[in-house]
Scaffold this motif. Structure first.
Motif, PDB file in Angstrom:
ATOM      1  N   ILE A  41     -36.428  20.213  -5.663  1.00 56.96           N
ATOM      2  CA  ILE A  41     -35.755  19.487  -4.576  1.00 56.96           C
ATOM      3  C   ILE A  41     -35.147  20.476  -3.580  1.00 56.96           C
ATOM      4  O   ILE A  41     -35.006  20.173  -2.389  1.00 56.96           O
ATOM      5  N   PRO A 101     -34.395  11.248   0.685  1.00 61.63           N
ATOM      6  CA  PRO A 101     -34.541  11.738  -0.694  1.00 61.63           C
ATOM      7  C   PRO A 101     -33.218  12.150  -1.333  1.00 61.63           C
ATOM      8  O   PRO A 101     -32.979  11.856  -2.516  1.00 61.63           O
ATOM      9  N   LEU A 102     -32.341  12.801  -0.558  1.00 61.03           N
ATOM     10  CA  LEU A 102     -31.046  13.192  -1.101  1.00 61.03           C
ATOM     11  C   LEU A 102     -30.165  11.968  -1.358  1.00 61.03           C
ATOM     12  O   LEU A 102     -29.472  11.896  -2.385  1.00 61.03           O
ATOM     13  N   GLY A 107     -36.089  11.550  -6.276  1.00 64.35           N
ATOM     14  CA  GLY A 107     -35.871  12.228  -5.001  1.00 64.35           C
ATOM     15  C   GLY A 107     -36.999  13.180  -4.648  1.00 64.35           C
ATOM     16  O   GLY A 107     -37.433  13.254  -3.488  1.00 64.35           O
ATOM     17  N   THR A 110     -31.357  10.282  -4.471  1.00 55.93           N
ATOM     18  CA  THR A 110     -30.969  11.052  -5.661  1.00 55.93           C
ATOM     19  C   THR A 110     -29.519  10.783  -6.035  1.00 55.93           C
ATOM     20  O   THR A 110     -29.193  10.542  -7.210  1.00 55.93           O
TER      21      THR A 110
END
Length: 517
Positions: free
Chosen positions: A350, A11-12, A32, A15
């Motif tokens: 997040i 996810p990071l 993300g 992003t």
């Protein structure tokens, strides 16, 4: 690194990649967050949607308690957006420009007056660019100042200054990001102040623009004629029909200054009052430590909005139409903050995902393997500068890199946590300052009558000098030097490089009379 470890970081990574490719921070953060929720919930859509809803609502109401810090930060941001709109649309900025024009009598005074206005309208970077550019443009024409020089002064007194002031619109936003760091050793306000105290780039940029304006360092002594300035503005696609200055002794500075003074004084009074009621010990230090800063910012912003609205109504805004124009101004202000609010909400979400996924430990482990602790601060500065330059947004870079770099610094050198966050702020502002796709770069050029590419290329040497000086300061801190020594060498480096550049250009003279320089 096994598959599970990689999933925690995807996810990071997504992003960061989307932010760089699409240059749309909101979309990058949203993607993300959604991917992180799917990974956490075994890619089950219904469970993932429920998780996202619960994570969002937890930012406002959790464990039977309202999350007042988050709510107050959002209220303060929206109120500052409303105040910015009221000041701009009510004519307060234009009236201040007329008042200032009547008191300027030389090129040097014109330059310093424009710089002073930039320091006065500190509440928001975009507002500062539009306000100072529109006010300074007729003054610059009158005194033969090139649009490129004006746009440099406008841009440099916008974002760098806002990044240092906790009661500007940047303050609540950044403090909300800081408050989400669970291992932050001090309060969000104390952290913001500590970060500003070693934001070497922002301070260096402001010192250089002040010296450059005072002595005209870095710029030609040629006085542009009205025809030359008009040609430059027309080349930039701007209307030049009504750009003559309109100095007026009857114009008042108070429609602009009173709300700003209300914001500053209100922030101080409400902070001390809150601290006095909550502190268990007497004394101002105890009051500041115990103060509810979020509520104080909210109340100060509300005070400023009320003053701006009253001044606008008193000076004739909406005369004959009731409160309708003021209500429209307020709605425009709310709309202007919508993107920032959306980014902030997704950043909070997040942050919760990083915690739930266990990504923080993985990030720290990777940082220890790949980065040199002796270059931590300089590396963070350079990385954030590249990202902000590529995306054209400092706020978007803050949203992604503050949580990420906090984890890296905490894992590698906890004593450098706050300087590392300062490096994030400084590098992001530098990259944004140089980027041709940055909103502040574009608006500074447009409001000043310069072409965007001309503004970026003429501003770049000043920005690079400030960045070199900032790198010196961060590296000295990284090596254990005192803050005082780091600042001394930073400023000496910046001023020395500017002086050498001026000598190399062979223009300018410190001994020139005020009316000539």
């Amino acid at each position: 690194m096994d598959v599970t470890d990689l999933l925690e970081l995807i996810p990071l990574i997504l992003t960061l990649v989307l932010a760089l490719l699409l240059r749309r921070t909101l979309i990058a953060l949203g993607a993300g967050v959604v991917l992180g929720a799917l990974i956490l919930n075994d890619f089950l859509p219904t469970t993932s949607l429920k998780y996202l809803f619960n994570t969002l609502t937890a930012q406002f109401y959790q464990q039977s308690q309202w999350q007042w810090w988050h709510l107050n930060v959002l209220f303060a941001m929206l109120l500052l957006g409303i105040m910015t709109s009221l000041l701009g649309r009510s004519g307060a900025v234009d009236e201040f420009g007329h008042w200032l024009s009547a008191r300027v009598h030389s090129r040097r005074q014109a330059r310093m007056g424009i710089i002073g206005l930039g320091f006065l309208v500190f509440i928001d970077g975009i507002f500062s660019c539009l306000a100072v550019g529109s006010v300074g443009r007729p003054i610059a024409r009158q005194y033969g100042m090139s649009p490129a020089q004006l746009s440099y002064m406008v841009d440099t007194t916008a974002s760098p200054l806002c990044s240092l002031v906790p009661v500007a619109s940047w303050g609540p936003y950044v403090m909300a990001l800081l408050a989400a760091i669970s291992f932050l050793p001090v309060s969000a306000l104390d952290a913001f102040i500590a970060i500003a105290a070693v934001n070497f780039y922002a301070v260096s940029a402001l010192v250089l623009v002040g010296l450059g304006s005072l002595f005209n360092w870095g710029w030609s002594e040629h006085i542009d004629t009205a025809a030359e300035v008009g040609a430059t503005e027309r080349a930039a696609g701007l209307d030049t029909a009504h750009q003559q200055p309109q100095p007026s002794n009857a114009a008042s500075p108070w429609p602009l200054m009173l709300p700003l003074l209300g914001l500053l004084m209100g922030a101080l009074v409400f902070t001390l009052a809150s601290g006095a009621s909550l502190a268990k010990e007497p004394g101002m230090a105890a009051w500041l430590a115990a103060a509810d800063v979020g509520a104080a910012m909210r109340n100060a912003s509300l005070t400023a909005v009320v003053l701006a609205g009253l001044m606008a109504f008193w000076r004739g805004r909406g005369r004959g139409r009731g409160l309708a124009p003021l209500m429209i101004d307020m709605l425009v202000g709310l709309r202007s903050m919508a993107l920032a609010v959306g980014i902030l909400l997704l950043t909070w979400m997040i942050g919760a995902l990083i915690k739930d996924l266990g990504s923080a430990a993985r990030i720290s482990a990777l940082a220890n393997d790949l980065l040199s602790p002796s270059l931590l601060l300089a590396g963070i500065f350079a990385l954030c500068a590249i990202m902000a330059f590529a995306t054209g947004t400092s706020w978007g870079t803050f949203a992604i890199m503050i949580p990420l770099c906090a984890q890296v610094a905490q894992g590698m050198a906890p004593e450098l946590l706050l300087p590392a966050l300062a490096a994030v702020m400084a590098g992001s502002v530098f990259g944004d300052h140089c980027s041709p796709i940055s909103d502040t770069s574009i608006l500074s050029a447009t409001a000043s009558g310069a072409a965007v590419h001309e503004h970026v290329t003429t501003q770049l040497p000043f920005a690079l000098i400030a960045a070199i000086a900032a790198l010196c300061g961060f590296q000295l801190l990284n090596l254990g030097a005192s803050r005082g020594l780091a600042w001394a060498l930073t400023l000496l480096t910046g001023i020395g490089l500017l002086w050498l550049w001026q000598r190399q250009r062979g223009s300018g003279n410190l001994l020139k009379q005020d009316g000539q320089a």
